[in-house]
Write a protein that holds these residues in place. Sequence first.
Motif, PDB file in Angstrom:
ATOM      1  N   SER A 208       0.835  -1.188   0.000  1.00  0.00           N
ATOM      2  CA  SER A 208       0.000   0.000   0.000  1.00  0.00           C
ATOM      3  C   SER A 208       0.880   1.252   0.000  1.00  0.00           C
ATOM      4  CB  SER A 208      -0.923  -0.056   1.222  1.00  0.00           C
ATOM      5  OG  SER A 208      -1.640   1.125   1.326  1.00  0.00           O
ATOM      6  N   LYS A 209       1.931   1.202   0.825  1.00  0.00           N
ATOM      7  CA  LYS A 209       2.855   2.334   0.886  1.00  0.00           C
ATOM      8  C   LYS A 209       3.601   2.504  -0.445  1.00  0.00           C
ATOM      9  CE  LYS A 209       5.558   2.650   4.642  1.00  0.00           C
ATOM     10  NZ  LYS A 209       6.777   2.365   5.445  1.00  0.00           N
ATOM     11  N   ALA A 210       4.004   1.377  -1.029  1.00  0.00           N
ATOM     12  CA  ALA A 210       4.724   1.429  -2.305  1.00  0.00           C
ATOM     13  C   ALA A 210       3.842   2.024  -3.395  1.00  0.00           C
ATOM     14  CB  ALA A 210       5.173   0.020  -2.702  1.00  0.00           C
ATOM     15  N   LEU A 211       2.577   1.612  -3.402  1.00  0.00           N
ATOM     16  CA  LEU A 211       1.648   2.094  -4.423  1.00  0.00           C
ATOM     17  C   LEU A 211       1.461   3.605  -4.310  1.00  0.00           C
ATOM     18  CD1 LEU A 211      -0.338   1.505  -6.686  1.00  0.00           C
ATOM     19  CD2 LEU A 211      -2.074   0.974  -4.972  1.00  0.00           C
ATOM     20  N   GLU A 212       1.241   4.046  -3.084  1.00  0.00           N
ATOM     21  CA  GLU A 212       1.045   5.482  -2.842  1.00  0.00           C
ATOM     22  C   GLU A 212       2.292   6.261  -3.303  1.00  0.00           C
ATOM     23  OE1 GLU A 212       0.628   8.352   1.048  1.00  0.00           O
ATOM     24  OE2 GLU A 212       0.383   6.187   1.301  1.00  0.00           O
ATOM     25  N   THR A 213       3.456   5.731  -2.971  1.00  0.00           N
ATOM     26  CA  THR A 213       4.716   6.392  -3.343  1.00  0.00           C
ATOM     27  C   THR A 213       4.874   6.475  -4.848  1.00  0.00           C
ATOM     28  OG1 THR A 213       5.741   5.516  -1.350  1.00  0.00           O
ATOM     29  CG2 THR A 213       7.225   6.262  -3.089  1.00  0.00           C
ATOM     30  N   LEU A 214       4.654   5.363  -5.532  1.00  0.00           N
ATOM     31  CA  LEU A 214       4.887   5.342  -6.974  1.00  0.00           C
ATOM     32  C   LEU A 214       3.903   6.247  -7.713  1.00  0.00           C
ATOM     33  CD1 LEU A 214       5.700   1.559  -7.413  1.00  0.00           C
ATOM     34  CD2 LEU A 214       7.274   3.491  -7.611  1.00  0.00           C
ATOM     35  N   ILE A 215       2.660   6.290  -7.221  1.00  0.00           N
ATOM     36  CA  ILE A 215       1.688   7.194  -7.856  1.00  0.00           C
ATOM     37  C   ILE A 215       2.151   8.639  -7.697  1.00  0.00           C
ATOM     38  CG2 ILE A 215      -0.650   8.129  -7.586  1.00  0.00           C
ATOM     39  CD1 ILE A 215      -1.633   5.247  -7.306  1.00  0.00           C
ATOM     40  N   GLN A 216       2.700   8.943  -6.515  1.00  0.00           N
ATOM     41  CA  GLN A 216       3.225  10.289  -6.282  1.00  0.00           C
ATOM     42  C   GLN A 216       4.421  10.577  -7.202  1.00  0.00           C
ATOM     43  OE1 GLN A 216       4.228  10.862  -2.160  1.00  0.00           O
ATOM     44  NE2 GLN A 216       5.067  12.913  -2.525  1.00  0.00           N
ATOM     45  N   VAL A 217       5.287   9.598  -7.365  1.00  0.00           N
ATOM     46  CA  VAL A 217       6.501   9.799  -8.171  1.00  0.00           C
ATOM     47  C   VAL A 217       6.162   9.985  -9.658  1.00  0.00           C
ATOM     48  CG1 VAL A 217       8.713   8.753  -8.840  1.00  0.00           C
ATOM     49  CG2 VAL A 217       7.932   8.584  -6.497  1.00  0.00           C
ATOM     50  N   CYS A 218       4.975   9.549 -10.073  1.00  0.00           N
ATOM     51  CA  CYS A 218       4.551   9.782 -11.458  1.00  0.00           C
ATOM     52  C   CYS A 218       4.444  11.280 -11.784  1.00  0.00           C
ATOM     53  CB  CYS A 218       3.208   9.110 -11.741  1.00  0.00           C
ATOM     54  SG  CYS A 218       3.349   7.338 -11.986  1.00  0.00           S
ATOM     55  N   ASP A 219       4.488  12.136 -10.767  1.00  0.00           N
ATOM     56  CA  ASP A 219       4.463  13.585 -10.993  1.00  0.00           C
ATOM     57  C   ASP A 219       5.859  14.201 -10.946  1.00  0.00           C
ATOM     58  OD1 ASP A 219       1.712  13.915 -11.311  1.00  0.00           O
ATOM     59  OD2 ASP A 219       1.393  13.789  -9.151  1.00  0.00           O
ATOM     60  N   ASP A 220       6.887  13.382 -10.866  1.00  0.00           N
ATOM     61  CA  ASP A 220       8.246  13.933 -10.794  1.00  0.00           C
ATOM     62  C   ASP A 220       8.531  14.772 -12.045  1.00  0.00           C
ATOM     63  OD1 ASP A 220      10.943  13.054  -9.068  1.00  0.00           O
ATOM     64  OD2 ASP A 220      11.389  13.816 -11.074  1.00  0.00           O
ATOM     65  N   PRO A 221       9.262  15.900 -11.887  1.00  0.00           N
ATOM     66  CA  PRO A 221       9.563  16.716 -13.072  1.00  0.00           C
ATOM     67  C   PRO A 221      10.492  16.039 -14.079  1.00  0.00           C
ATOM     68  CG  PRO A 221      10.619  17.632 -11.103  1.00  0.00           C
ATOM     69  CD  PRO A 221       9.703  16.546 -10.641  1.00  0.00           C
TER      70      PRO A 221
END
Lengths: 216, 272
Positions: free
Chosen positions: A145-158
Amino acid sequence: MTVSSASPQLQPLLDKLHSAGTAETLRFAVEDIAAAQLSEAVPILIEVLGYNNPGAAVAAVDGLITIGEPSVMPLIELLDGFNYGARAWALRALAGIGDPRGIDLLVKAAVEDFALSVRRAAARGVGKLHWQEFTSEGDRVVAQSKALETLIQVCDDPEWVVRYAAVTGLEALGQVLESQLVDERPHLITRLEVMAQGDEAPALQARAQLALQRLA
Amino acid sequence: MSDAAENVPAESLTLEEAIANLQQTEDPGLRYYAAWWVGRFRANQPVVIDSLVVALADELNRSPDGGYPLRRNAARALGKLGEPSVVPALLESLDCDDYYVRGAVVESLGELGDKVAIPRLLSFLDGGVEAATMMPGKPHLREPYDLILEALGSLGATEAVGQIKPFAEHSVEKVQYAAARAMYQLTGESSYGDVLVQALAAPDLQLRRAALMDIGAVGYMPGAEAIAGTLAENSLKLIALKGLLETHLRQSPDDALTSEAIHSMDLMDDLL
């Protein structure tokens, strides 16, 4: 120094390392140590990460990843005290090993590390954690669950390459998601669909499209 | 990017300040930096374009060896801003006696993509390989042949194939590879793509890096595997493979991913 207590296999390799006079001979010496796959070589391989010799550091990271589990705690313990360049290499080693104990460091690095090469490696590592090595199903669900949340967030990396790593991570995670997280799966798919349609980099659109094909 | 100014934080200038700095002539350093800045941050506005065209003819900012640093930056910025109306001004700047100004102009003409530049660029190849010798007393050739060849390739100058081809045998490796790159773009012959792939094994890291970018830029898919295996930083190999993939995607309008595209992405995954 623990040089005096090195095994007969390691000692000659250490001698070669300590007598290396150029960046290249140093790299060769580290490659030999890494190839020997001795867990007693973990401290010296970690030390090499701080030498400011990229070729040697690549070899040391490869060696630490091959040695695997015995590298994990020394890496985690030493990460705090490392200089910046060595931290980046250590995180890459942890990302490559995939040990559950690295998850907190990887999650943090994927989101907030200053260097894009570290965020890239960490995002890749978060997606490729060895889930079967979590001790209980409960731990695994929390971690995924933590990994999923993190990766979705990282999809916005510049940086495109960090987003690319996040997409590969989402694909890998999507293939092993625990049944308790079935409600989360649509979020993962939706994020990939958004990337496939609207990312500014055509390569990202293609990679997200590929991930969706593989998860279909 | 070789510009030393690359590391200066973006927030150190506002657009208004950059324009003001570009228009003043009191402080050459500020003007030089502003010319770089407007290109880097794609400040595509009429007032910026006009000021850059003025800067192309600057006489004030001179380097000790007689060069025109401001003109170089202005020419590079004009290439990045994508405004086709500046092509005649750029073509005029090809007469500048600063080799590096001509190089920057040639690159920008290639980026702007207007075929009208082809005849003038081609005229630099008059005399063939025999005339393409070192400039006496300088560490470079008489003309920036590598950049000229690359620009002709990017501009799709198929009529120039006969003049470009001999440069694949030039004594300077950088020029050989530029010719191979252009020839691959213009003819699609895989033997030229293979020349670029061989360059990935060059002992000189700079040449290997250039070859990585060349293969990506021309979209030579058979080079994907070789890119991944090159002795260079992963970050660079990833950029090269991304270029390769994106060139390939542009050339295959189909929505479905080809097996080549998937293979190049698998290679990228392993470099992360």
